[in-house]
Design an enzyme around this catalytic site. Structure first.
Site, PDB file in Angstrom:
ATOM      1  N   TRP A  22     -18.752  -6.085 -23.191  1.00 46.70           N
ATOM      2  CA  TRP A  22     -17.762  -6.059 -24.273  1.00 46.70           C
ATOM      3  C   TRP A  22     -17.029  -4.727 -24.389  1.00 46.70           C
ATOM      4  O   TRP A  22     -15.810  -4.674 -24.299  1.00 46.70           O
ATOM      5  CB  TRP A  22     -18.456  -6.412 -25.594  1.00 46.70           C
ATOM      6  CG  TRP A  22     -17.659  -6.172 -26.826  1.00 46.70           C
ATOM      7  CD1 TRP A  22     -16.300  -6.256 -26.982  1.00 46.70           C
ATOM      8  CD2 TRP A  22     -18.165  -5.789 -28.104  1.00 46.70           C
ATOM      9  NE1 TRP A  22     -15.935  -5.966 -28.275  1.00 46.70           N
ATOM     10  CE2 TRP A  22     -17.062  -5.673 -28.985  1.00 46.70           C
ATOM     11  CE3 TRP A  22     -19.448  -5.554 -28.593  1.00 46.70           C
ATOM     12  CZ2 TRP A  22     -17.212  -5.319 -30.328  1.00 46.70           C
ATOM     13  CZ3 TRP A  22     -19.590  -5.214 -29.932  1.00 46.70           C
ATOM     14  CH2 TRP A  22     -18.483  -5.097 -30.786  1.00 46.70           C
ATOM     15  N   ASP A  50     -22.157 -11.859 -19.112  1.00 47.53           N
ATOM     16  CA  ASP A  50     -21.265 -12.395 -20.144  1.00 47.53           C
ATOM     17  C   ASP A  50     -20.078 -11.471 -20.340  1.00 47.53           C
ATOM     18  O   ASP A  50     -20.233 -10.263 -20.487  1.00 47.53           O
ATOM     19  CB  ASP A  50     -22.034 -12.543 -21.461  1.00 47.53           C
ATOM     20  CG  ASP A  50     -21.157 -13.064 -22.581  1.00 47.53           C
ATOM     21  OD1 ASP A  50     -21.047 -14.289 -22.714  1.00 47.53           O
ATOM     22  OD2 ASP A  50     -20.579 -12.242 -23.328  1.00 47.53           O
ATOM     23  N   TYR A  55     -11.711  -8.843 -23.614  1.00 45.85           N
ATOM     24  CA  TYR A  55     -12.322  -7.526 -23.460  1.00 45.85           C
ATOM     25  C   TYR A  55     -11.425  -6.640 -22.600  1.00 45.85           C
ATOM     26  O   TYR A  55     -11.128  -6.957 -21.439  1.00 45.85           O
ATOM     27  CB  TYR A  55     -13.711  -7.624 -22.818  1.00 45.85           C
ATOM     28  CG  TYR A  55     -14.740  -8.382 -23.637  1.00 45.85           C
ATOM     29  CD1 TYR A  55     -14.538  -8.668 -24.993  1.00 45.85           C
ATOM     30  CD2 TYR A  55     -15.928  -8.809 -23.062  1.00 45.85           C
ATOM     31  CE1 TYR A  55     -15.485  -9.356 -25.731  1.00 45.85           C
ATOM     32  CE2 TYR A  55     -16.894  -9.494 -23.809  1.00 45.85           C
ATOM     33  CZ  TYR A  55     -16.661  -9.769 -25.133  1.00 45.85           C
ATOM     34  OH  TYR A  55     -17.606 -10.455 -25.859  1.00 45.85           O
ATOM     35  N   SER A 153     -18.912 -19.352 -30.075  1.00 45.02           N
ATOM     36  CA  SER A 153     -19.366 -18.064 -30.586  1.00 45.02           C
ATOM     37  C   SER A 153     -19.045 -17.961 -32.065  1.00 45.02           C
ATOM     38  O   SER A 153     -17.906 -18.190 -32.480  1.00 45.02           O
ATOM     39  CB  SER A 153     -18.692 -16.913 -29.833  1.00 45.02           C
ATOM     40  OG  SER A 153     -19.081 -15.658 -30.355  1.00 45.02           O
ATOM     41  N   GLN A 178     -22.892 -18.099 -29.694  1.00 48.52           N
ATOM     42  CA  GLN A 178     -23.094 -16.657 -29.489  1.00 48.52           C
ATOM     43  C   GLN A 178     -22.796 -15.908 -30.783  1.00 48.52           C
ATOM     44  O   GLN A 178     -21.669 -15.523 -31.046  1.00 48.52           O
ATOM     45  CB  GLN A 178     -22.212 -16.143 -28.349  1.00 48.52           C
ATOM     46  CG  GLN A 178     -22.529 -14.713 -27.974  1.00 48.52           C
ATOM     47  CD  GLN A 178     -21.759 -14.235 -26.753  1.00 48.52           C
ATOM     48  OE1 GLN A 178     -21.133 -13.181 -26.809  1.00 48.52           O
ATOM     49  NE2 GLN A 178     -21.792 -14.988 -25.674  1.00 48.52           N
ATOM     50  N   SER A 207     -25.349  -7.837 -30.091  1.00 46.85           N
ATOM     51  CA  SER A 207     -25.747  -6.706 -30.927  1.00 46.85           C
ATOM     52  C   SER A 207     -27.182  -6.803 -31.434  1.00 46.85           C
ATOM     53  O   SER A 207     -27.453  -6.620 -32.623  1.00 46.85           O
ATOM     54  CB  SER A 207     -24.792  -6.557 -32.125  1.00 46.85           C
ATOM     55  OG  SER A 207     -24.933  -5.285 -32.716  1.00 46.85           O
TER      56      SER A 207
END
Length: 337
Positions: A22, A50, A55, A153, A178, A207
């Site tokens: 990310w 992933d 990004y 997500s 997600q 996270s």
């Protein structure tokens, strides 16, 4: 080495420590260092990667594709996502419309250097596109062989139910969600996890270390460390702000003796904690240096006993965010432009 778990109600296995790029590839970390870190991940037994088209405005996909180009494709699990604006950010460069999905999957495959992705994910819920249109497009992507499975997500329990029903009607599998999840951020436990368990959907959580706060490096009453994520907007500094509360930082320091007694580092304890939830298939970890990954993968296979889990809850009492209503505040009500 890293253990594997099934993703949702499927026969598809992924590494329970999954590499996510990310805030690193294409922005925070130079490309050669990013490639070295991906190769280190492979050496440590991580085979699941992933990313997302948004990004670094598509650059992260390109870096990941370059890093994986010489690997046996069948031995990898590659995930990407669609929703947020990319490219010149025109009126159809965002959302989950059929047009944006079809354009985006083709762009992602080209940048990743592959004929297909193992999992294609709706990065958020799109309130401006009929969900039937979105899932018909996803079904076509699967039937064209461009994706094997579909995920989402940060969807709510109700959105997961509706999406799962549509997927079944169309003969495809919705197998993952997600969301953000950590010792400090537990909002999915109330509604999302129970619905997912019923539907055969796993969580791939991002996270797990609460943007690095659970590493213990952010100390109460002291300035944030130079060069840390909290000082870099490109690294998601705005995401970490809610955790930089004095009460939170003080409580996190109470985890140190718990980690030491368990024979773990603070990051390992944080990652191992999310993996105790049986609905979690994988913890997403990022790294700017290979040695960070070497520490993270040691959380794979760790079993925390009931005494340790209780001690963690006691240490963080009063600072955990667990309001299920917060799951309804993540996806924007209008498309991000």
């Amino acid at each position: 080495m890293v253990n594997y778990r099934y993703l949702g109600n499927s026969g598809f296995k992924i590494s329970e420590i999954t590499y996510g790029n990310w805030v690193t590839h294409g922005s925070q970390v130079e490309n050669d260092k990013a490639i070295d870190t991906v190769r280190a991940a492979l050496e440590l037994g991580i085979t699941t990667f992933d990313t997302a088209d948004v990004y670094a405005n598509t650059a992260a996909e390109s870096v990941l594709g370059e890093a994986l180009k010489d690997e046996r494709r069948e031995s990898l699990e590659i995930f990407t996502k669609v929703y947020f604006p990319t490219g010149p950010k025109g009126p159809n460069d965002t959302g989950l419309s059929r047009k944006h999905i079809m354009d985006s999957i083709n762009g992602s495959l080209k940048r990743l250097g592959t004929d297909y992705v193992d999992l294609y994910q709706a990065h958020r819920y799109d309130y401006e596109t009929p969900i039937e249109e979105t899932f018909q497009a996803f079904a076509d992507v699967v039937r064209q062989g461009k994706a094997l499975y579909i995920g989402v997500s940060e969807w709510t329990a109700e959105q997961l139910r509706e999406g799962s029903a549509l997927a079944k009607d169309l003969g495809i599998q919705l197998i993952s969600n997600q969301p953000q999840y950590s010792m400090l951020w537990r909002v999915i436990e109330g509604k999302v996890v129970p619905a997912s368990e019923e539907l055969g959907i796993s969580q791939i959580v991002w996270s797990p270390m609460a943007q690095g706060v659970l590493s213990g490096k952010y100390l109460p009453g002291q300035p944030v460390p130079e060069g840390s994520r909290a000082t870099d907007e490109k690294s998601g500094a705005h995401f970490i702000k809610s955790f930089l509360d004095e009460d939170v930082l003080t409580a996190v320091q109470n985890l140190k003796p718990i980690a030491e007694q368990a024979g773990l580092t603070m990051p390992q304890l944080a990652i191992a904690w999310v993996l105790q939830n049986k609905n979690v298939a994988a913890a997403l970890v990022g790294a700017s240096r290979p040695e960070q990954l070497a520490d993270s993968v040691k959380a794979s296979g760790v079993v925390l006993d009931a005494e340790v889990m209780t001690a963690i809850d006691q240490a963080l009492s009063g600072v955990v965010q667990d309001d299920a209503e917060d799951t309804y505040r993540v996806s924007p009500k209008t498309r991000v432009a």
